[in-house]
Design a protein around this motif. Structure first.
Motif, PDB file in Angstrom:
ATOM      1  N   ALA A   3       0.757  -1.240  -0.015  1.00  0.00           N
ATOM      2  CA  ALA A   3      -0.140   0.182  -0.024  1.00  0.00           C
ATOM      3  C   ALA A   3       0.859   1.115   0.098  1.00  0.00           C
ATOM      4  O   ALA A   3       1.251   1.719  -1.136  1.00  0.00           O
ATOM      5  N   VAL A   4       1.232   1.724   1.127  1.00  0.00           N
ATOM      6  CA  VAL A   4       2.085   2.971   1.199  1.00  0.00           C
ATOM      7  C   VAL A   4       3.164   2.571   2.240  1.00  0.00           C
ATOM      8  O   VAL A   4       2.865   2.212   3.369  1.00  0.00           O
ATOM      9  N   LYS A  26      -1.710  -6.120   1.042  1.00  0.00           N
ATOM     10  CA  LYS A  26      -3.169  -6.374   0.492  1.00  0.00           C
ATOM     11  C   LYS A  26      -3.671  -7.629   1.238  1.00  0.00           C
ATOM     12  O   LYS A  26      -2.847  -8.530   1.763  1.00  0.00           O
ATOM     13  N   GLU A  27      -4.939  -7.781   1.189  1.00  0.00           N
ATOM     14  CA  GLU A  27      -5.569  -8.922   1.737  1.00  0.00           C
ATOM     15  C   GLU A  27      -5.340 -10.066   1.248  1.00  0.00           C
ATOM     16  O   GLU A  27      -4.975 -11.443   2.045  1.00  0.00           O
ATOM     17  N   GLU A  28      -5.016  -9.994  -0.157  1.00  0.00           N
ATOM     18  CA  GLU A  28      -4.694 -11.471  -0.641  1.00  0.00           C
ATOM     19  C   GLU A  28      -3.024 -11.815  -0.230  1.00  0.00           C
ATOM     20  O   GLU A  28      -3.017 -13.095   0.094  1.00  0.00           O
ATOM     21  N   GLU A  29      -2.243 -10.882  -0.092  1.00  0.00           N
ATOM     22  CA  GLU A  29      -0.949 -11.343   0.497  1.00  0.00           C
ATOM     23  C   GLU A  29      -1.294 -11.821   1.691  1.00  0.00           C
ATOM     24  O   GLU A  29      -0.404 -12.748   2.141  1.00  0.00           O
ATOM     25  N   TYR A  30      -1.840 -11.228   2.687  1.00  0.00           N
ATOM     26  CA  TYR A  30      -2.062 -11.708   3.828  1.00  0.00           C
ATOM     27  C   TYR A  30      -2.692 -13.197   4.014  1.00  0.00           C
ATOM     28  O   TYR A  30      -2.213 -14.073   4.982  1.00  0.00           O
ATOM     29  N   ILE A  31      -3.681 -13.250   3.264  1.00  0.00           N
ATOM     30  CA  ILE A  31      -4.166 -14.640   3.238  1.00  0.00           C
ATOM     31  C   ILE A  31      -3.256 -15.539   2.570  1.00  0.00           C
ATOM     32  O   ILE A  31      -3.185 -16.857   3.282  1.00  0.00           O
ATOM     33  N   PRO A 112      -1.549 -14.271  13.386  1.00  0.00           N
ATOM     34  CA  PRO A 112      -1.426 -14.642  12.110  1.00  0.00           C
ATOM     35  C   PRO A 112      -0.756 -13.068  11.463  1.00  0.00           C
ATOM     36  O   PRO A 112      -1.189 -11.899  12.120  1.00  0.00           O
ATOM     37  N   SER A 113      -0.570 -13.163  10.070  1.00  0.00           N
ATOM     38  CA  SER A 113       0.015 -11.847   9.626  1.00  0.00           C
ATOM     39  C   SER A 113      -1.277 -10.771   9.422  1.00  0.00           C
ATOM     40  O   SER A 113      -2.446 -11.438   9.112  1.00  0.00           O
TER      41      SER A 113
END
Length: 430
Positions: A3-4, A26-31, A112-113
């Motif tokens: 993000a920033v 981003k949420e996809e990377e956290y998942i 978790p992340s």
């Protein structure tokens, strides 16, 4: 994916410094990261050997070795006796080893992340023109160990830490732990800039309605920027009471997490557990495990005025950048608990946190490492195992005489009969 990026600060080292930035994924990377982490945990659990199975295998191997040794002796002597028979001249095998009943305490799982202490992702480098290295996520074990040691940084990511208690990692993990601790204690913002409300900002009645849900689900862990934020005047920002500044980072519990994890296993379906309750007799037979009291900390957006003092020294101090041109002045807040942590805020909606220090917490007295644990005793002290001096010959003789059987006391009737017989003999003589 990112993000920033925000410049977090600098931690000074002996040979080189660490320049640190933080960001959100981003949420996809956290998942994806959490799925990879769960797979690694499953593989680790599959490789763990059950201690009871290991003890049983040891007993079996011990018995096989004894039987082989007896068989070899029988072959050498030419006997045809069967192992374990009644007429065997050789001793029977030793009994199996006792099972190990020790149970290791449950390991506290990391968050978790994207949650708790791992909400942010940090990158560090020794050279602003060089490559950046991503720091690992925090685990409760790392946080607890970092709180027990007090060590300066060298500037090398792979530097080993020789400390007591032993630190389970290198300087890379220690750097990440100190960053998390500093962020949890020094990330502040002006009062009212963040809010818990979903639609309305400020402290209206709409925010007080979900109070019952908050008590049921626990303290709130998320907030948002207040769209109706009214900047705080400079005279309030530089007020020494620190009532117009709040913490906006979750407190790290002594367990090493921002949320409490209970080591006592709870039923997955509490409704079914209540319906299928065991009989009273079975409940009496099974001992009930007492769950530890959950750890709690200050909630989010707590004013700095509630922070504890350090030996009569306030935890924070604030001043204005200029007393001449107050319309352009900036409020500067300084932390005394973590020297090097600062926060500045303009008279508008701009504020920022930064850290420029050695990454060490303030100590009122000189740091003293934890003492070594007491030496465990193999056996309880007693006369059976205590060393004593052998008695000498006269002492043994005195002891023997003192323990001789005592003569039986003479009955009083027999004494009277003897006296009468003596009187009769006297009379006869007269």
């Amino acid at each position: 994916m990112f993000a920033v990026f925000r410049f977090w600060g600098i931690i000074y080292g002996l040979y080189s410094n660490y320049y640190i930035v933080e960001t959100d994924l981003k949420e996809e990377e956290y998942i994806r990261r959490n799925e990879t982490f769960q797979e690694g945990e499953e593989d680790e659990a599959a490789n763990v050997i059950d201690e009871s199975v290991l003890a049983a295998d040891v007993n079996i191997a011990h018995k096989i070795l004894e039987e082989d040794e007896i068989a070899m002796r029988l072959r050498q002597l030419g006997h045809e006796q069967q192992l374990g028979g009644e007429d065997s001249k050789f001793p029977r095998p030793l009994p199996p080893l006792p099972p190990n009943l020790y149970e290791k305490p449950k390991k506290v799982p990391p968050e978790p992340s994207g949650v708790g202490v791992n909400t942010k992702v940090f990158y560090a480098t020794n050279d602003l023109t060089g490559s950046w290295e991503q720091l690992p996520d925090l685990s409760p074990e790392i946080v607890q160990a970092a709180r027990k040691i007090y060590k300066s940084f060298t500037g090398y990511f792979d530097q080993e830490l020789i400390t007591y208690p032993e630190f389970p990692g290198k300087e890379r993990e220690y750097l990440r732990a100190q960053i998390g601790r500093i962020s949890a204690g020094t990330q502040i913002s002006p009062l009212g800039y963040y809010t818990f409300g979903a639609e309305m900002g400020g402290e209206g009645d709409e925010e007080e309605e979900p109070a019952a849900d908050e008590e049921a689900e626990g303290p709130k862990t998320s907030y948002r920027i207040n769209p109706k934020y009214d900047p705080v005047p400079l005279k309030d920002l530089i007020d020494g009471s620190m009532s117009f500044w709040v913490h906006h980072t979750q407190y790290i519990l002594p367990q090493g997490r921002t949320s409490w994890w209970s080591p006592v296993a709870e039923p997955e379906h509490p409704d079914e557990a209540e319906d299928e309750a065991p009989a009273e007799e079975e409940e009496d037979e099974k001992p009930k495990t007492v769950a530890p009291e959950p750890e709690t900390g200050p909630p989010l957006l707590t004013p700095l005025s509630e922070d504890a003092q350090i030996e009569s020294v306030p935890a924070w101090s604030v001043r204005s950048s200029s007393k001449i041109m107050e319309e352009f002045a900036v409020a500067i807040v300084r932390s005394h608990l973590w020297p090097g942590a600062y926060c500045f805020a303009t008279q508008g909606k701009l504020f920022q946190n930064i850290y420029l220090g050695y990454g060490l917490k303030y100590q009122v007295t000189n740091f003293s490492p934890s003492p070594l644990p007491p030496i465990q005793q193999d056996y309880p002290p007693g006369p059976e195992i205590m060393e004593m001096f052998d008695p000498t010959g006269p002492e043994e003789e005195d002891w023997r005489i003192a323990h001789l059987p005592k003569p039986k006391p003479v009955a009083p009737e027999e004494e009277e009969e003897e006296e009468e017989e003596e009187d009769e003999e006297d009379d006869e003589e007269d």
